[in-house]
Structure formats: C-alpha cells, structure tokens
Design an enzyme around this catalytic site. Structure first.
Site, PDB file in Angstrom:
ATOM      1  N   HIS A  29      11.435  -2.798   7.261  1.00 58.83           N
ATOM      2  CA  HIS A  29      10.540  -1.782   7.683  1.00 58.83           C
ATOM      3  C   HIS A  29      11.344  -1.188   8.957  1.00 58.83           C
ATOM      4  O   HIS A  29      11.128   0.093   9.111  1.00 58.83           O
ATOM      5  CB  HIS A  29       9.096  -2.101   7.937  1.00 58.83           C
ATOM      6  N   LYS A  53      -4.133  -5.102  -2.885  1.00 61.86           N
ATOM      7  CA  LYS A  53      -3.399  -6.161  -2.421  1.00 61.86           C
ATOM      8  C   LYS A  53      -4.684  -6.728  -1.464  1.00 61.86           C
ATOM      9  O   LYS A  53      -5.482  -6.376  -0.856  1.00 61.86           O
ATOM     10  CB  LYS A  53      -2.290  -5.658  -1.693  1.00 61.86           C
ATOM     11  N   ARG A 106      14.626  -0.105  -1.878  1.00 61.44           N
ATOM     12  CA  ARG A 106      15.690  -1.238  -1.798  1.00 61.44           C
ATOM     13  C   ARG A 106      16.489  -1.354  -3.341  1.00 61.44           C
ATOM     14  O   ARG A 106      17.422  -1.918  -3.118  1.00 61.44           O
ATOM     15  CB  ARG A 106      14.724  -2.427  -1.602  1.00 61.44           C
ATOM     16  N   SER A 143       7.455  -7.673   2.395  1.00 62.79           N
ATOM     17  CA  SER A 143       6.383  -8.371   3.270  1.00 62.79           C
ATOM     18  C   SER A 143       5.758  -9.388   2.309  1.00 62.79           C
ATOM     19  O   SER A 143       5.226 -10.486   2.602  1.00 62.79           O
ATOM     20  CB  SER A 143       5.283  -7.428   3.179  1.00 62.79           C
TER      21      SER A 143
HETATM   22  O1  PNS Z   1       3.381  -1.240   1.559  1.00 65.02           O
HETATM   23  P1  PNS Z   1       2.700  -0.737   0.377  1.00 65.02           P
HETATM   24  O2  PNS Z   1       1.676  -1.762   0.029  1.00 65.02           O
HETATM   25  O3  PNS Z   1       3.556  -0.760  -0.765  1.00 65.02           O
HETATM   26  O4  PNS Z   1       2.138   0.546   0.479  1.00 65.02           O
HETATM   27  C1  PNS Z   1       1.590   1.461  -0.696  1.00 65.02           C
HETATM   28  C2  PNS Z   1       0.894   2.674  -0.092  1.00 65.02           C
HETATM   29  C3  PNS Z   1      -0.301   1.911   0.980  1.00 65.02           C
HETATM   30  C4  PNS Z   1       1.597   3.699   0.619  1.00 65.02           C
HETATM   31  C5  PNS Z   1      -0.068   3.224  -1.391  1.00 65.02           C
HETATM   32  O5  PNS Z   1      -0.658   2.169  -1.818  1.00 65.02           O
HETATM   33  C6  PNS Z   1      -0.537   4.474  -0.901  1.00 65.02           C
HETATM   34  O6  PNS Z   1      -0.114   5.460  -0.961  1.00 65.02           O
HETATM   35  N1  PNS Z   1      -2.009   4.440  -0.787  1.00 65.02           N
HETATM   36  C7  PNS Z   1      -2.814   5.689  -0.351  1.00 65.02           C
HETATM   37  C8  PNS Z   1      -3.828   5.920  -1.448  1.00 65.02           C
HETATM   38  C9  PNS Z   1      -3.431   7.318  -1.951  1.00 65.02           C
HETATM   39  O7  PNS Z   1      -3.343   8.359  -1.340  1.00 65.02           O
HETATM   40  N2  PNS Z   1      -3.326   7.337  -3.391  1.00 65.02           N
HETATM   41  C10 PNS Z   1      -3.060   8.425  -4.388  1.00 65.02           C
HETATM   42  C11 PNS Z   1      -1.662   9.186  -4.279  1.00 65.02           C
HETATM   43  S1  PNS Z   1      -0.546   7.974  -4.683  1.00 65.02           S
END
Ligand code: PNS
Length: 173
Positions: A29, A53, A106, A143
């Site tokens: 990150h 999660k 990745r 993570s």
């Molecule tokens: O580190 P992660 O858990 O892969 O992050 C995922 C994250 C938080 C970026 C993703 O879950 C997200 O975009 N959440 C926001 C919810 C949202 O706006 N959803 C609708 C469009 S995708």
C-alpha cells in the site's frame, strides 16, 4: 486542470483518492501511495469500512497507523489520511472534489475484482479509476496474508511498516 469562466481561467488541483480497508496498511500500500502522491496535486488516503470483511484492527487505529507509517517513510506533503464509514465511496470523492480513484493491482485477480467497481464508480459519479502496479517485491503482499501470518504467531515485519509491526506485536524487541 484548467477551469475557464468568462475571461478568467483558474487551475484547479487534481485530487485523487486511494481507498481501502487498510487492515492493516502494508508495504505494498505504501508503495502505491507514494507513487500516486507523485502524480496528483493532492492525494487522500481513505480508510473505508468494508462490510464484507471482519476487521482485525479498529477503524480509528487504521487511520493512525497509516499516518504514522507515512511519517516514518517520509511520504507526506500533499497526502491527507482520513476515513469514510457512511455512504458511497464516490460521495466522498464528490465532497472533496476528487475525480480519480487509485487502486493498486498485483495481478490479474486484482484486476478482475476491481474492474466492475471501477465501472460502477464511473457510472455513479464520473469518477475514473487509475490502476497502479506496486514494485515487484511487494506483489505478493496483502493485508489478509499479514492478518493470517500474525494470527498464527509469524513475523510480519517484512510486509508491513514498522508502526504496524509494533502495533500488532508490542512485546517484540
Ligand atoms: O482494501 P479493500 O477491502 O479491498 O477495499 C475495498 C473498498 C473499501 C475500496 C471497497 O469495498 C469499496 O469501494 N467500498 C465502498 C462502497 C461503495 O461505494 N460501493 C459501490 C461502488 S463499488
């Protein structure tokens, strides 16, 4: 970005957001954040609650750990660290005037996972997603892997910033 109104043109800052659970923030990150910070005027690292999660590290601590890790790595200046727990990710982008989301990829699996979200975020609010590749030495770091190694008593120091390693294992010398 140049915005023109009548005779006047104003250069608006290009703002990008790096969203994630950051549970915990990893060296991968940090690498992506540092690369993105060099590409935009302002970069917001946004800790987002992911309902899919079960978290290891409390939400507020994840923000603090990112701030501490960026300070240790001397990645600061144009980087803001904050959190967003209610509503869509693109609502945050609209609120702060960000036009770009940054995602580290990745490999193919990440791209397959990220592509539908990128399209939906563009449909919802016209926010584009830019994919950045981390340095190859971080390509295997995630993570979830860190959480697993840590939960089984392994040493996560090769994968996380010092601040995170100390948080997870305060007793280690
Ligand atoms: O580190 P992660 O858990 O892969 O992050 C995922 C994250 C938080 C970026 C993703 O879950 C997200 O975009 N959440 C926001 C919810 C949202 O706006 N959803 C609708 C469009 S995708």
């Amino acid at each position: 970005m140049l915005v023109t109104a009548g005779r006047y043109s104003v250069r608006m800052p290009r703002i990008a957001v790096v969203p994630g659970s950051f549970d915990p923030v990893t060296l991968g990150h940090l690498d992506v954040i540092a690369r993105a910070a060099g590409l935009f005027d302002e970069l917001h690292v946004l800790v987002v609650h992911n309902p899919g999660k079960t978290a290891l590290i409390p939400f507020a601590d994840r923000v603090t750990l990112i701030k501490d890790s960026l300070a240790e790595a001397k990645v600061q200046g144009n980087v803001v660290v904050t959190s967003w727990s209610v509503g869509l990710l693109v609502d945050y982008c609209t609120e702060v005037g960000a036009s770009v989301l940054i995602k580290g990829v990745r490999g193919q699996t990440d791209l397959v996972y990220e592509t539908p979200m990128a399209i939906v975020n563009r449909d919802l609010a016209g926010v584009e997603t830019v994919f950045l590749l981390p340095a190859p030495e971080h390509a295997h770091v995630s993570s979830s892997l860190v959480r697993q190694v840590n939960s089984l008593g392994g040493d996560v120091r090769p994968y996380v910033p010092g601040a995170v390693a100390r948080f997870l294992r305060p007793s280690r010398p």
